[in-house]
Write a protein that holds these residues in place. Structure first.
Motif, PDB file in Angstrom:
ATOM      1  N   VAL A  70      -4.600   8.803  -2.073  1.00  0.00           N
ATOM      2  CA  VAL A  70      -5.202   7.480  -2.135  1.00  0.00           C
ATOM      3  C   VAL A  70      -4.705   6.846  -3.419  1.00  0.00           C
ATOM      4  O   VAL A  70      -4.811   7.437  -4.499  1.00  0.00           O
ATOM      5  CB  VAL A  70      -6.747   7.550  -2.124  1.00  0.00           C
ATOM      6  N   LEU A  71      -4.142   5.647  -3.317  1.00  0.00           N
ATOM      7  CA  LEU A  71      -3.524   4.981  -4.455  1.00  0.00           C
ATOM      8  C   LEU A  71      -4.316   3.733  -4.809  1.00  0.00           C
ATOM      9  O   LEU A  71      -4.388   2.783  -4.022  1.00  0.00           O
ATOM     10  CB  LEU A  71      -2.076   4.620  -4.117  1.00  0.00           C
ATOM     11  N   LEU A  72      -4.920   3.757  -5.984  1.00  0.00           N
ATOM     12  CA  LEU A  72      -5.715   2.628  -6.470  1.00  0.00           C
ATOM     13  C   LEU A  72      -4.872   1.788  -7.414  1.00  0.00           C
ATOM     14  O   LEU A  72      -4.254   2.317  -8.332  1.00  0.00           O
ATOM     15  CB  LEU A  72      -6.958   3.136  -7.203  1.00  0.00           C
ATOM     16  N   GLY A  73      -4.856   0.476  -7.186  1.00  0.00           N
ATOM     17  CA  GLY A  73      -3.997  -0.395  -7.980  1.00  0.00           C
ATOM     18  C   GLY A  73      -2.573  -0.351  -7.471  1.00  0.00           C
ATOM     19  O   GLY A  73      -1.623  -0.317  -8.262  1.00  0.00           O
ATOM     20  N   SER A  74      -2.387  -0.393  -6.158  1.00  0.00           N
ATOM     21  CA  SER A  74      -1.071  -0.124  -5.575  1.00  0.00           C
ATOM     22  C   SER A  74      -0.047  -1.211  -5.867  1.00  0.00           C
ATOM     23  O   SER A  74       1.163  -0.949  -5.818  1.00  0.00           O
ATOM     24  CB  SER A  74      -1.194   0.058  -4.058  1.00  0.00           C
ATOM     25  N   THR A  75      -0.484  -2.441  -6.151  1.00  0.00           N
ATOM     26  CA  THR A  75       0.485  -3.513  -6.396  1.00  0.00           C
ATOM     27  C   THR A  75       0.816  -3.704  -7.870  1.00  0.00           C
ATOM     28  O   THR A  75       1.613  -4.572  -8.222  1.00  0.00           O
ATOM     29  CB  THR A  75      -0.022  -4.848  -5.811  1.00  0.00           C
ATOM     30  N   GLY A  76       0.208  -2.908  -8.745  1.00  0.00           N
ATOM     31  CA  GLY A  76       0.492  -2.980 -10.173  1.00  0.00           C
ATOM     32  C   GLY A  76       1.684  -2.114 -10.556  1.00  0.00           C
ATOM     33  O   GLY A  76       2.333  -1.488  -9.710  1.00  0.00           O
ATOM     34  N   SER A  77       1.943  -2.046 -11.850  1.00  0.00           N
ATOM     35  CA  SER A  77       3.105  -1.310 -12.348  1.00  0.00           C
ATOM     36  C   SER A  77       3.043   0.170 -11.968  1.00  0.00           C
ATOM     37  O   SER A  77       4.010   0.740 -11.457  1.00  0.00           O
ATOM     38  CB  SER A  77       3.197  -1.468 -13.867  1.00  0.00           C
ATOM     39  N   ILE A  78       1.904   0.821 -12.223  1.00  0.00           N
ATOM     40  CA  ILE A  78       1.767   2.241 -11.881  1.00  0.00           C
ATOM     41  C   ILE A  78       1.839   2.429 -10.381  1.00  0.00           C
ATOM     42  O   ILE A  78       2.513   3.346  -9.876  1.00  0.00           O
ATOM     43  CB  ILE A  78       0.448   2.801 -12.441  1.00  0.00           C
ATOM     44  N   GLY A  79       1.151   1.582  -9.638  1.00  0.00           N
ATOM     45  CA  GLY A  79       1.110   1.736  -8.186  1.00  0.00           C
ATOM     46  C   GLY A  79       2.466   1.606  -7.534  1.00  0.00           C
ATOM     47  O   GLY A  79       2.838   2.413  -6.661  1.00  0.00           O
ATOM     48  N   THR A  80       3.231   0.600  -7.935  1.00  0.00           N
ATOM     49  CA  THR A  80       4.543   0.418  -7.309  1.00  0.00           C
ATOM     50  C   THR A  80       5.492   1.556  -7.667  1.00  0.00           C
ATOM     51  O   THR A  80       6.273   2.018  -6.818  1.00  0.00           O
ATOM     52  CB  THR A  80       5.160  -0.931  -7.724  1.00  0.00           C
ATOM     53  N   GLN A  81       5.407   2.055  -8.889  1.00  0.00           N
ATOM     54  CA  GLN A  81       6.255   3.188  -9.267  1.00  0.00           C
ATOM     55  C   GLN A  81       5.813   4.479  -8.578  1.00  0.00           C
ATOM     56  O   GLN A  81       6.639   5.336  -8.259  1.00  0.00           O
ATOM     57  CB  GLN A  81       6.257   3.355 -10.784  1.00  0.00           C
ATOM     58  N   ALA A  85      -4.671   5.690   1.890  1.00  0.00           N
ATOM     59  CA  ALA A  85      -5.320   4.405   1.614  1.00  0.00           C
ATOM     60  C   ALA A  85      -4.725   3.785   0.365  1.00  0.00           C
ATOM     61  O   ALA A  85      -4.273   4.488  -0.541  1.00  0.00           O
ATOM     62  CB  ALA A  85      -6.828   4.593   1.449  1.00  0.00           C
ATOM     63  N   LEU A  86      -4.747   2.472   0.332  1.00  0.00           N
ATOM     64  CA  LEU A  86      -4.305   1.696  -0.818  1.00  0.00           C
ATOM     65  C   LEU A  86      -5.431   0.766  -1.240  1.00  0.00           C
ATOM     66  O   LEU A  86      -6.203   0.298  -0.396  1.00  0.00           O
ATOM     67  CB  LEU A  86      -3.087   0.834  -0.465  1.00  0.00           C
ATOM     68  N   SER A  87      -5.515   0.504  -2.540  1.00  0.00           N
ATOM     69  CA  SER A  87      -6.448  -0.524  -3.007  1.00  0.00           C
ATOM     70  C   SER A  87      -5.738  -1.422  -4.000  1.00  0.00           C
ATOM     71  O   SER A  87      -4.841  -0.979  -4.730  1.00  0.00           O
ATOM     72  CB  SER A  87      -7.695   0.092  -3.649  1.00  0.00           C
ATOM     73  N   ALA A  88      -6.140  -2.690  -4.019  1.00  0.00           N
ATOM     74  CA  ALA A  88      -5.568  -3.663  -4.949  1.00  0.00           C
ATOM     75  C   ALA A  88      -6.592  -4.764  -5.177  1.00  0.00           C
ATOM     76  O   ALA A  88      -7.571  -4.893  -4.428  1.00  0.00           O
ATOM     77  CB  ALA A  88      -4.269  -4.240  -4.396  1.00  0.00           C
TER      78      ALA A  88
END
Length: 456
Positions: free
Chosen positions: A16-27, A44-47
Motif C-alpha cells: 500500500v503506497l501512501l502519497g503515491s503522486t509525491g516525490s517518494i511515491g513516484t520513485q 492500494a494508492l493514496s494521494a
C-alpha cells in the motif's frame, strides 16, 4: 536418487503506497516497475488529490483495487472516476475499475487494510460494521505474504496512517518523518512486533544499515530488543543546503525561489525549504532519537556537501561505520520494501576508479539554529517536537506566500516552543490539540510580524 523439487516461487509483496503522486511515491513506483515481474503487488494508492491525472494513470498501470483521495469534493471524485475510465479505455480494458475511498481519513483507512493473512479472495472490502473501514482478506493461496505500507505522505497528517499501518501488523516503510516527530510515543505503542518499522529517509536508512555492524538491540527498527548497545554516537550528515557558508545578514534577503533551489535533492517545496533552514535536519535528529532510542545529545550533525555518505554510526571501540552511495532515493525506498534483503541493480554505486574527495564540516549553529531547537524540543517533553513541526509548517507556508521573511521561519518556531509547557504522556487527542494550538500561535505571531513590517 529422486530429482530435486524446485522451490515454490515466493509470493509477491503486497504494497500500500501512501502519497503515491509525491516525490517518494513516484520513485517507489519506479522501483516496483524495475523489479522482476511478480515481485510486488500494489494493492492500494493514496494521494491528496492535487494530481488526479497521475493518480489515475498509476491506478490503472498497477491494477490497484483501491484508490484513496483526501479531497472528497464531488467534482474531484467525478473527475477522478472519469480519468480512470479514460485510462482503462486507453489500455483496452473493460474491467478493473478500483474502489475509491475519499475524505480526510481515506489514507488511514487503506493504511490499516493490509495484513499477511493467507486466506480469502484477495480483495479489499469494507468491514461491514457501518464504519466504512477496510480490511484485507489475503489471496487464498495458503502462503504467508509480506505486507508493506510505504508512508510517503508529507506533514503531520501522516501520523494516523502510520498508527493504522502498525496496528495492522504490516511492515511500515516510513518516509513520513513527521509521524515520529509529532507522535513518537504513540508510534512506539502501536508497534505489534520488534523491527516493524523500516526507515526510508536516506539518513535513517544509512543508520539502520550501519547498525548491522555491531550490537544495538534498542529502538523501533531492531528485531531484537534487550536494551544492549555498542553504539557511542550517531553522526547525521547534512548537505548544508543552498545557503551553506552564508552569514545571517545575507540570509535575511533569501527569496522563496532561492530556498527552493536545493543543490542535491529533488523534493517537495516544504521539505526543500526545511532543508535550506536546517529544520529538516532538526526533524531528522528527533526522528533518529526516537527510531533508534539514542539520546539526542549523542546525535551529532555534520555538513557533508557531496551527499554521498548518508550517515554514520560510531561504536564504543572507536570504529565508525558509514553508508555511502550517490544521492538516489530509490536505494532507501527499495530497502524499505525488501528489508533486510537487498534488491539487485536498484541504483548506481560509487565510482572507485575515479579521483574523488568527500569533505565534512561542523555545523554553524549560530547561523542555522534549527538543530539546536530540535535538540531542545526532544529533551523538553513528548509534545515539544509536535509543536516545533506544526509551527514550522505554518511558517514555511507563510514564507512561500510572501507573508514571512526567511529568517522569521525559525524565529517564530522558537517563540512558539518557548510558550509551550509540554505534556509527559500525551494521547492522540492531546497531540492533535497541541498541534492546533501551535498552528494558531504561529499564525498569530506571523500576522503580528506582518503588521509591524507592512507585509500583507
Amino acid at each position: 536418487m529422486s530429482p530435486a523439487v524446485p522451490p515454490e516461487p515466493a509470493a509477491p509483496t503486497d504494497v500500500v503506497l501512501l502519497g503515491s503522486t509525491g516525490s517518494i511515491g513516484t520513485q517507489a513506483l519506479d522501483v516496483i516497475d524495475a523489479a522482476p515481474a511478480g515481485t510486488y503487488r500494489v494493492r492500494a494508492l493514496s494521494a491528496g488529490g492535487g494530481h488526479l491525472e497521475l493518480l489515475a494513470e498509476q491506478a490503472v498501470t498497477h491494477d490497484v483495487e483501491v484508490v484513496a483521495v483526501a479531497d472528497d469534493a464531488p467534482a474531484t471524485l467525478t473527475r477522478l472516476r472519469d480519468l480512470i475510465a479514460d485510462e482503462l479505455a486507453r489500455a483496452g480494458r473493460r474491467d478493473g475499475t478500483p474502489e475509491i475511498v475519499a475524505g480526510p481519513a481515506a489514507a488511514t483507512e487503506v493504511a490499516g487494510s493490509l495484513t499477511s493473512a493467507g486466506h480469502g479472495d484477495g480483495s479489499l472490502t469494507s468491514a461491514g460494521h457501518g464504519d466504512g473501514s477496510l480490511t484485507w482478506a489475503g489471496d487464498g493461496d495458503g502462503q504467508a505474504r509480506r505486507a508493506v505500507v510505504l508512508n510517503g505522505i508529507t506533514g503531520s497528517v501522516g501520523l494516523e496512517p502510520t498508527l493504522a499501518a502498525l496496528r495492522s501488523g504490516a511492515t511500515l516503510a516510513l518516509a513520513n518523518k513527521e509521524s515520529l516527530v509529532v507522535g513518537g510515543a504513540l508510534v512506539r505503542q502501536a508497534q505489534r512486533r520488534p523491527g516493524q518499522v523500516v526507515p526510508v529517509d536516506s539518513e535513517h536508512s544509512a543508520i539502520a544499515q550501519a547498525l548491522c555492524s555491531g550490537r544495538h538491540e534498542k529502538g523501533m527498527t531492531s528485531p531484537v530488543v534487550t536494551g544492549r548497545s555498542e553504539v557511542r554516537r550517531i553522526i547525521l550528515t547534512a548537505s548544508g543546503g543552498p545557503f551553506r557558508g552564508w552569514g545571517r545578514d545575507r540570509l535575511a534577503e533569501v527569496t522563496p525561489g532561492q530556498a527552493l533551489a536545493h543543490p542535491t535533492w529533488a523534493m517537495g517545496p516544504v521539505v526543500t525549504v526545511n532543508s535550506s533552514t536546517l529544520v529538516n535536519k532538526g526533524l531528522e535528529l528527533i526522528e533518529a532519537h526516537l527510531l533508534f532510542d539514542v539520546p539526542a545529545e549523542d546525535i551529532v550533525v555534520v555538513v557533508h556537501p557531496q551527499s554521498v555518505v548518508h550517515s554514520m554510526v560510531e561504536f564504543h571501540d572507536g570504529a565508525t561505520i558509514a553508508q555511502a552511495s550517490p544521492p538516489d532515493m530509490r536505494l532507501p525506498i527499495a530497502l524499505g520494501l525488501t528489508w533486510p534483503a537487498r534488491a539487485a541493480g536498484v541504483a548506481a554505486p560509487c565510482r572507485w576508479d575515479e579521483a574523488t574527495a568527500w569533505t565534512f564540516e561542523p555545523l554553524d549553529e549560530e547561523v542555522f539554529p534549527a538543530v539546536r531547537l530540535a535538540r531542545h524540543a526532544a529533551a523538553a517533553s513528548a509534545t515539544h517536537p509536535a509543536v516545533l513541526n506544526a509551527a514550522n509548517e505554518q511558517c514555511v507556508a507563510a514564507f512561500l506566500d510572501g507573508r514571512l521573511p526567511y529568517l522569521g521561519i525559525v524565529a517564530v518556531v522558537e517563540e512558539v516552543l518557548a510558550a509551550h509547557d509540554g505534556l509527559a504522556a500525551p494521547t492522540l487527542e492531546d497531540v492533535l490539540a497541541v498541534e492546533q494550538w501551535a498552528r494558531r500561535r504561529a499564525d498569530g505571531l506571523i500576522a503580528a510580524r506582518g503588521a509591524r513590517t507592512g507585509r500583507r
